[in-house]
Design an enzyme around this catalytic site. Sequence first.
Site, PDB file in Angstrom:
ATOM      1  N   LYS A  70       0.821  -1.206   0.000  1.00  0.00           N
ATOM      2  CA  LYS A  70       0.000   0.000   0.000  1.00  0.00           C
ATOM      3  C   LYS A  70       0.865   1.270   0.000  1.00  0.00           C
ATOM      4  O   LYS A  70       1.912   1.332   0.630  1.00  0.00           O
ATOM      5  CB  LYS A  70      -0.914   0.011   1.230  1.00  0.00           C
ATOM      6  CG  LYS A  70      -1.827  -1.200   1.359  1.00  0.00           C
ATOM      7  CD  LYS A  70      -2.895  -1.233   0.303  1.00  0.00           C
ATOM      8  CE  LYS A  70      -3.750  -2.486   0.410  1.00  0.00           C
ATOM      9  NZ  LYS A  70      -4.565  -2.547   1.621  1.00  0.00           N
ATOM     10  N   CYS A 128      -9.990  -1.490 -10.137  1.00  0.00           N
ATOM     11  CA  CYS A 128     -10.642  -0.285  -9.655  1.00  0.00           C
ATOM     12  C   CYS A 128     -11.678  -0.653  -8.601  1.00  0.00           C
ATOM     13  O   CYS A 128     -12.286  -1.722  -8.663  1.00  0.00           O
ATOM     14  CB  CYS A 128     -11.330   0.459 -10.797  1.00  0.00           C
ATOM     15  SG  CYS A 128     -10.220   0.935 -12.131  1.00  0.00           S
ATOM     16  N   TRP A 142     -12.017   1.431   3.642  1.00  0.00           N
ATOM     17  CA  TRP A 142     -12.248   1.358   2.200  1.00  0.00           C
ATOM     18  C   TRP A 142     -13.514   2.079   1.773  1.00  0.00           C
ATOM     19  O   TRP A 142     -14.041   1.854   0.692  1.00  0.00           O
ATOM     20  CB  TRP A 142     -12.260  -0.100   1.740  1.00  0.00           C
ATOM     21  CG  TRP A 142     -10.873  -0.671   1.689  1.00  0.00           C
ATOM     22  CD1 TRP A 142      -9.713  -0.027   1.957  1.00  0.00           C
ATOM     23  CD2 TRP A 142     -10.515  -2.012   1.347  1.00  0.00           C
ATOM     24  NE1 TRP A 142      -8.645  -0.877   1.805  1.00  0.00           N
ATOM     25  CE2 TRP A 142      -9.100  -2.102   1.437  1.00  0.00           C
ATOM     26  CE3 TRP A 142     -11.230  -3.142   0.986  1.00  0.00           C
ATOM     27  CZ2 TRP A 142      -8.412  -3.280   1.171  1.00  0.00           C
ATOM     28  CZ3 TRP A 142     -10.548  -4.322   0.719  1.00  0.00           C
ATOM     29  CH2 TRP A 142      -9.145  -4.380   0.807  1.00  0.00           C
ATOM     30  N   HIS A 197      -2.657 -12.180  -7.931  1.00  0.00           N
ATOM     31  CA  HIS A 197      -2.614 -10.986  -8.772  1.00  0.00           C
ATOM     32  C   HIS A 197      -1.761 -11.179 -10.013  1.00  0.00           C
ATOM     33  O   HIS A 197      -1.578 -10.251 -10.795  1.00  0.00           O
ATOM     34  CB  HIS A 197      -2.109  -9.797  -7.963  1.00  0.00           C
ATOM     35  CG  HIS A 197      -3.078  -9.369  -6.905  1.00  0.00           C
ATOM     36  ND1 HIS A 197      -3.007  -9.828  -5.605  1.00  0.00           N
ATOM     37  CD2 HIS A 197      -4.162  -8.564  -6.944  1.00  0.00           C
ATOM     38  CE1 HIS A 197      -3.987  -9.300  -4.909  1.00  0.00           C
ATOM     39  NE2 HIS A 197      -4.705  -8.535  -5.693  1.00  0.00           N
TER      40      HIS A 197
END
Length: 762
Positions: free
Chosen positions: A121, A525, A570, A703
């Site tokens: 992050k 997104c 979030w 990922h």
Amino acid sequence: MATTHNLGFPRIGAKRELKFALESYWKGESPRDELVCLGAQLRQRHWIHQANLDLAPVGDFAFYDQMLDMSFTLGHLPERVRGFHGDALDNSFRVARGRSAHAADHAPCCGAGVAAGEMTKWFDTNYHYIVPEFTADTPFELDASRLLGQLAEARAQNVKAKPVIIGPVTYLALGKAKDGSNRLDLLPRLVPVYCELLDALARAGVEWVQIDEPILVTELDADWQHALRTAYHDLKSAKVKLLLATYFGQLLDNLHLAANLPVAGLHVDAVRGRDDVLPLLGLLSPVKVLSLGVVDGRNIWKTDLNAVLDWLEPLAARLGERLWIAPSCSLLHVPVDLASEKAMDPELRGWLAFALQKLDELQVLAGALRHGRDAVRDALDANRLAIDARRRSPRVNNPAVKAAVAAITPPLGQRRSPYAQRAPRQAALLKLPPFPTTTIGSFPQTPEIRHARSEFKAGRLDAAGYRIAMQGEIARSVQEQEALGLDVLVHGEAERNDMVEYFGEQLDGYAFSQSGWVQSYGSRCVKPPILFGDIARPKPMTVEWIRFAQSLTQRPMKGMLTGPVTLLNWSFVRDDQPRSVSCRQLALAMRQEVLDLERAGVRVIQIDEAALREGLPLRRSQWGHYLDWAIESFRITANGVGDETQIHTHMCYSEFNDIIASIAAMDADVITIETSRSDMELLDAFDDFRYPNEIGPGVYDIHSPNIPSQEHIVALMRKAAGRVPAERLWVNPDCGLKTRQWAEVIPALANMVAAAKQLRAG
């Protein structure tokens, strides 16, 4: 006259054009030229949006990540990709995700892909960056072609350009030394490349360069402070003016350091760090620019323009033309345009500002500073009405919720028995083998799922038809898991569009946008819910789906929930009460869901806290208060169940070695974490800390499209068993599988199950 500028603009496009173009290219469905052309179109459009600014950012656009782009600008490529053929764009995708487009990977040198770069992050945001990898021998060599190319595009459009780069000390601070060497030893090798870059920009006619050093809002020891002095002493000879940008917090003990660095201007976050501003006035050189971030670049509420002007006007009188104004940080972290929210409740929409509206707010502030408030009186009056309407709205406050939070007592967050007593009871009930296998919760969101959801939202599919469609997808997930031989199953989350939005849609106090997308990483997104009022749960949210899934199998079925801290972090959170209060409201609501699942016979419940780490204040000295209320909130959610009910939690893509004691204090029976990209590095914490409960170190990097081998998974798990007793280890991917395809998921999970069987055999 106040100069207006922006630190960065959202790059995905108002309709997520970049996301779809990237995914099409990666699948081999569209050519590279089409992707490159789309990037140029987005840049052109974004510069048009910023045409009223005195200076607009150039270089803030990236096809995947700005840190990754900076690595390529500095000629700093991981050794495993230095020999690849093709251009820098394809090579950057290999670093980011293990491979580029299918067609680009057919060259013999490329094999089946490479290990993707570690991802974590960006400070305390939900944006992920690709971590630079260093060794003592790391070389640097300038490649300014990307930045100079974008600068040429901007010049062709008559953009008043301000190139944006990440500063050398932040770049080193956010990277990792893979061989244990000291990253600061690389500074003498790195700074000359920055000098070359600045010289190249000067030759291209650039006057100002924004150089981001957000590391200045964190705690820095003497070595890192010295590194900043050294670096900027060497950079001061550049023939461009440097605007050193800090954001996300206060300078505090770095205030004197930042004020005295030899740069032409300093940007500070005047939303989160307003208390820095007055002391800075007495420290800055009388010729140095002070840029103030007066519009919140991290949240979506309207700025109280009249209140900002009350504070800003005296500063403008004192600073004159040395005053610049901007958003607090890059607008990367907010959606593009509120005008696209046609279906949103008009009252709520009147309280909000997305990226374009924030730039409008900046122009109103500049107009008032340059020509007086009467010149923008209509805009200021409209803003005042909107701010007052939000403050007075009865939709924001729920007395019953406030009373419930006030009634919280410590026993609400305590399990009935300690883990040592719970564990054998859970083992007797669940009857799991050693190295039990499970997944994190989601399975691929197929075109069929997305089509059914779209039809349902458009009213072309009724509730019964939607339920049947989702049950079919859940049945498929259960069948696939049983065929694979997984031990603890999940229902696959077919009915969920997003792990936060799904719950927010069913909680009072939340609202939603249609197009409020922000980039999380690469093409991923998210559309954060808008937490605008007090939170309550009107009815169960997941019980029907989990009960149906459990009816299809004799194996344990996990109930899947998002935890209160992640729901908070979030979301776009209300700014009119402490975050801790909102989090406790969420905890009480999610506790009701946990208890309803247990009453429905669900004996394994996962409460994801993927965002626990990113809520940490950027300074370690301020962590304690946050962790106290964050851990308390999780425990309130989780700890009303009986001893036989097994509570799991999940955290992904965050460094957490330094908060491991707080994670242990959550007292989850099982924690699953990301460790595959970091090669189990995150388990280093267990060398010095004896973690008391069970843990599932992620062994499958979801990922990346690469499929992990059985041998690789076994090797990772054996490395984990060197830190954690084998009898307390689980085998699982490092995150949910919604972004992958079934053709990738099935062989990867088959290898994972085979690895677990091999581990059981010894």
